[in-house]
Design an enzyme around this catalytic site. Structure first.
Site, PDB file in Angstrom:
ATOM      1  N   ARG A 116       0.812  -1.232   0.000  1.00  0.00           N
ATOM      2  CA  ARG A 116       0.000   0.000   0.000  1.00  0.00           C
ATOM      3  C   ARG A 116       0.843   1.279   0.000  1.00  0.00           C
ATOM      4  O   ARG A 116       0.392   2.340   0.448  1.00  0.00           O
ATOM      5  CB  ARG A 116      -0.969   0.041   1.176  1.00  0.00           C
ATOM      6  CG  ARG A 116      -1.953  -1.094   1.151  1.00  0.00           C
ATOM      7  CD  ARG A 116      -3.158  -0.805   2.015  1.00  0.00           C
ATOM      8  NE  ARG A 116      -4.051  -1.932   2.000  1.00  0.00           N
ATOM      9  CZ  ARG A 116      -3.957  -2.965   2.836  1.00  0.00           C
ATOM     10  NH1 ARG A 116      -3.023  -2.992   3.763  1.00  0.00           N
ATOM     11  NH2 ARG A 116      -4.797  -3.962   2.747  1.00  0.00           N
ATOM     12  N   LYS A 222       8.298  23.488 -13.128  1.00  0.00           N
ATOM     13  CA  LYS A 222       7.365  22.359 -12.982  1.00  0.00           C
ATOM     14  C   LYS A 222       6.863  22.270 -11.538  1.00  0.00           C
ATOM     15  O   LYS A 222       5.669  22.108 -11.288  1.00  0.00           O
ATOM     16  CB  LYS A 222       8.014  21.038 -13.403  1.00  0.00           C
ATOM     17  CG  LYS A 222       7.102  19.859 -13.073  1.00  0.00           C
ATOM     18  CD  LYS A 222       7.141  18.713 -14.013  1.00  0.00           C
ATOM     19  CE  LYS A 222       6.007  17.728 -13.655  1.00  0.00           C
ATOM     20  NZ  LYS A 222       6.117  16.452 -14.326  1.00  0.00           N
ATOM     21  N   HIS A 247       1.169  13.947 -28.594  1.00  0.00           N
ATOM     22  CA  HIS A 247       0.804  12.574 -28.265  1.00  0.00           C
ATOM     23  C   HIS A 247       0.192  11.869 -29.466  1.00  0.00           C
ATOM     24  O   HIS A 247       0.464  10.691 -29.724  1.00  0.00           O
ATOM     25  CB  HIS A 247      -0.206  12.541 -27.105  1.00  0.00           C
ATOM     26  CG  HIS A 247       0.431  12.790 -25.764  1.00  0.00           C
ATOM     27  ND1 HIS A 247      -0.221  13.428 -24.730  1.00  0.00           N
ATOM     28  CD2 HIS A 247       1.651  12.479 -25.287  1.00  0.00           C
ATOM     29  CE1 HIS A 247       0.576  13.498 -23.683  1.00  0.00           C
ATOM     30  NE2 HIS A 247       1.723  12.932 -23.989  1.00  0.00           N
ATOM     31  N   HIS A 260       9.507  11.054 -27.808  1.00  0.00           N
ATOM     32  CA  HIS A 260       8.498  11.929 -27.226  1.00  0.00           C
ATOM     33  C   HIS A 260       8.807  13.412 -27.474  1.00  0.00           C
ATOM     34  O   HIS A 260       7.964  14.156 -27.976  1.00  0.00           O
ATOM     35  CB  HIS A 260       8.380  11.634 -25.727  1.00  0.00           C
ATOM     36  CG  HIS A 260       7.426  12.533 -25.015  1.00  0.00           C
ATOM     37  ND1 HIS A 260       6.066  12.457 -25.188  1.00  0.00           N
ATOM     38  CD2 HIS A 260       7.638  13.546 -24.140  1.00  0.00           C
ATOM     39  CE1 HIS A 260       5.481  13.380 -24.442  1.00  0.00           C
ATOM     40  NE2 HIS A 260       6.408  14.052 -23.786  1.00  0.00           N
TER      41      HIS A 260
HETATM   42  N1  LIG Z   1       5.549  10.838 -14.754  1.00  0.00           N
HETATM   43  C1  LIG Z   1       5.596  11.911 -15.494  1.00  0.00           C
HETATM   44  O1  LIG Z   1       5.197  13.009 -15.077  1.00  0.00           O
HETATM   45  C2  LIG Z   1       6.198  11.810 -16.866  1.00  0.00           C
HETATM   46  C3  LIG Z   1       6.543  12.977 -17.564  1.00  0.00           C
HETATM   47  C4  LIG Z   1       7.157  12.858 -18.804  1.00  0.00           C
HETATM   48  C5  LIG Z   1       7.426  11.602 -19.329  1.00  0.00           C
HETATM   49  N2  LIG Z   1       7.054  10.484 -18.621  1.00  0.00           N
HETATM   50  C6  LIG Z   1       7.338   9.141 -19.147  1.00  0.00           C
HETATM   51  O2  LIG Z   1       8.739   9.026 -19.285  1.00  0.00           O
HETATM   52  C7  LIG Z   1       9.029   8.083 -20.316  1.00  0.00           C
HETATM   53  C8  LIG Z   1      10.092   8.663 -21.216  1.00  0.00           C
HETATM   54  O3  LIG Z   1      11.236   8.905 -20.442  1.00  0.00           O
HETATM   55  P1  LIG Z   1      12.666   9.064 -21.101  1.00  0.00           P
HETATM   56  O4  LIG Z   1      12.588   9.976 -22.246  1.00  0.00           O
HETATM   57  O5  LIG Z   1      13.596   9.369 -19.996  1.00  0.00           O
HETATM   58  O6  LIG Z   1      12.919   7.622 -21.757  1.00  0.00           O
HETATM   59  P2  LIG Z   1      13.589   6.263 -21.259  1.00  0.00           P
HETATM   60  O7  LIG Z   1      13.452   6.064 -19.816  1.00  0.00           O
HETATM   61  O8  LIG Z   1      13.069   5.189 -22.152  1.00  0.00           O
HETATM   62  O9  LIG Z   1      15.129   6.504 -21.606  1.00  0.00           O
HETATM   63  C9  LIG Z   1      15.488   6.694 -22.951  1.00  0.00           C
HETATM   64  C10 LIG Z   1      16.595   5.718 -23.403  1.00  0.00           C
HETATM   65  O10 LIG Z   1      17.830   6.165 -22.896  1.00  0.00           O
HETATM   66  C11 LIG Z   1      18.458   5.134 -22.136  1.00  0.00           C
HETATM   67  N3  LIG Z   1      19.141   5.835 -21.046  1.00  0.00           N
HETATM   68  C12 LIG Z   1      18.567   6.511 -20.030  1.00  0.00           C
HETATM   69  N4  LIG Z   1      19.491   7.139 -19.304  1.00  0.00           N
HETATM   70  C13 LIG Z   1      20.681   6.838 -19.845  1.00  0.00           C
HETATM   71  C14 LIG Z   1      22.013   7.209 -19.548  1.00  0.00           C
HETATM   72  N5  LIG Z   1      22.295   8.089 -18.566  1.00  0.00           N
HETATM   73  N6  LIG Z   1      22.999   6.678 -20.284  1.00  0.00           N
HETATM   74  C15 LIG Z   1      22.706   5.836 -21.322  1.00  0.00           C
HETATM   75  N7  LIG Z   1      21.474   5.485 -21.684  1.00  0.00           N
HETATM   76  C16 LIG Z   1      20.471   5.994 -20.960  1.00  0.00           C
HETATM   77  C17 LIG Z   1      17.367   4.207 -21.721  1.00  0.00           C
HETATM   78  O11 LIG Z   1      17.854   2.907 -21.520  1.00  0.00           O
HETATM   79  C18 LIG Z   1      16.416   4.294 -22.903  1.00  0.00           C
HETATM   80  O12 LIG Z   1      16.835   3.412 -23.916  1.00  0.00           O
HETATM   81  C19 LIG Z   1       7.716   7.792 -21.015  1.00  0.00           C
HETATM   82  O13 LIG Z   1       7.241   6.536 -20.608  1.00  0.00           O
HETATM   83  C20 LIG Z   1       6.784   8.888 -20.515  1.00  0.00           C
HETATM   84  O14 LIG Z   1       5.428   8.470 -20.461  1.00  0.00           O
HETATM   85  C21 LIG Z   1       6.458  10.580 -17.415  1.00  0.00           C
HETATM   86 ZN   LIG Z   2       6.228  15.619 -22.394  1.00  0.00          ZN
END
Ligand SMILES: NC(=O)c1ccc[n+]([C@@H]2O[C@H](COP(=O)([O-])OP(=O)(O)OC[C@H]3O[C@@H](n4cnc5c(N)ncnc54)[C@H](O)[C@@H]3O)[C@@H](O)[C@H]2O)c1
Ligand SMILES: [Zn+2]
Length: 356
Positions: A116, A222, A247, A260
């Site tokens: 939880r 933010k 999106h 994204h």
């Molecule tokens: N919770 C929220 O408020 C919120 C806001 C924005 C996005 N998101 C979510 O975040 C996700 C996207 O996040 P992202 O863009 O960080 O993508 P991700 O987590 O998939 O990372 C992108 C790629 O980079 C690699 N990677 C990450 N850090 C690395 C590093 N330091 N060195 C080498 N490789 C690295 C990962 O393995 C992956 O292949 C989506 O699922 C989206 O829905 C959530």
């Molecule tokens: Zn975004």
């Protein structure tokens, strides 16, 4: 991040992984913990995090998922629950999310639901996660029917953003994350936008002192919005500038074609063009936005996406009030309004104008 008794610190700096153990202990986080990461990040950074946690007296176990959006699914979550039980995590234990937004959302949701709800720390390693997903408490996983359909608001106990982790981040991922940074300038801070324009090359060169300031200002904006509207009753919608169409582009072009931030780049230019057509935004400001995004290597159109397909996808967006999409539109760089309705014909004309 100022949220009453759930307030937490966002640490931003270089070599912070070395302090991860001490930061956790300082927050009363000790004992067993599950360090959730993905294969790419774990290979580069998990050893250091686990070593530091152990040195500070915690008992970490690494749980790694494959890299990529596909890991934000319930099969991975179930496997993490199993590993948490197997390692003996209790109510007083904690989770560490070491990675980008995928790991942050997945591990955050694990922490929100296991027993939880247990405490967790975000260690973001992408620009997107440092300026967006690690801050604000939205956690969740995808369903085959759509992204982020299951989730919870669950705030971390700390965010530790170590700029050193960005050294291993692929260039395309780095640039994609900058779209969200530009977004903060547009929605809330004209001077910040100007600074990004004048120091774009240094940002791209990952100049550490500058990056630290840019990430800190993004988090501040933010956090300020989330503090005023934690559960998206109204104002938090401004964080979606460029996202309604963005999106839809991600979906129509099939996930993975556009990262994204790349889709959001096109979505922001679209929203700015609509703002100029329907409101007060000068065309010169639209050009500045297009120019800055282009310097960051981000696209301004998505010719493979036809308007009818995008429009059909927008229709089912969960953020719509009745069946009509609402847009965030800019009055000027640094100021936006949310909940705007726009005539269908304008939307289509603006889209068709972008594609050339
Ligand atoms: N919770 C929220 O408020 C919120 C806001 C924005 C996005 N998101 C979510 O975040 C996700 C996207 O996040 P992202 O863009 O960080 O993508 P991700 O987590 O998939 O990372 C992108 C790629 O980079 C690699 N990677 C990450 N850090 C690395 C590093 N330091 N060195 C080498 N490789 C690295 C990962 O393995 C992956 O292949 C989506 O699922 C989206 O829905 C959530
Ligand atoms: Zn975004």
């Amino acid at each position: 991040m100022d949220l009453g008794d759930r307030t937490y610190l966002i640490h931003i700096g270089s070599s912070l992984l070395a302090d991860a153990g001490e930061i956790c202990v300082g927050l009363g986080l000790a004992g067993k913990c599950l360090v959730v990461s993905d294969t790419a990040v774990a290979g580069a950074h998990a050893d250091e995090v686990c070593t530091r946690l152990s040195a500070a007296g915690s008992d970490p176990r690494l749980a790694s998922v494959p890299s990529g959006e596909n890991s934000k699914r319930h099969e991975q979550l179930l496997s993490l629950y199993d590993q948490a039980v197997d390692h003996g995590l209790e109510r007083s234990s904690f989770v560490v999310a070491l990675g980008g937004g995928v790991v942050g959302d997945l591990a955050g949701y694990l922490a929100a639901t296991y027993l939880r709800g247990i405490r967790y720390v975000q260690i973001p390693t992408t620009i997107v996660s440092m300026v967006d997903s690690a801050v604000g408490g939205k956690t969740g996983i995808n369903m085959p029917e759509g992204k982020n359909l299951i989730g919870a608001f669950w705030q971390p106990h700390a965010v530790i953003a170590d700029l050193g982790t960005l050294d291993t981040l692929p260039a395309r991922e780095f640039r994609s994350g900058l779209a969200e940074v530009v977004k903060y300038g547009v929605i809330a801070d004209a001077a910040f936008f100007e600074r990004l324009e004048s120091e774009a090359e240094a940002v791209l060169g990952r100049e550490k002192v500058l990056l630290e300031e840019v990430i800190a200002r993004s988090c501040e904006i933010k956090a300020d919005v989330v503090r005023q509207d934690e559960r998206e009753g109204g104002l938090r919608a401004i964080l979606n500038f460029g996202h309604t169409v963005g999106h839809a582009i991600e979906k129509v072009a099939r996930y993975g074609t556009f990262l994204h931030g790349e889709a959001i780049s096109v979505g922001m230019i679209f929203a700015a063009e609509v703002s100029a057509r329907c409101g007060a935004l000068p065309m010169a400001s639209v050009d500045r936005l297009r120019n800055l995004l282009s310097i960051f290597g981000l696209p301004s159109s998505a010719p493979s996406c036809e308007w009818p397909a995008l429009r059909a996808t927008i229709r089912v967006d969960k953020k719509n009030v009745d069946a009509n999409p609402r847009f965030v539109l800019a009055d000027s760089i640094g100021h936006v309004r949310f909940g705007c309705e726009v005539e269908e014909s304008v939307l289509e004309e603006v889209w068709n104008g972008l594609g050339k």
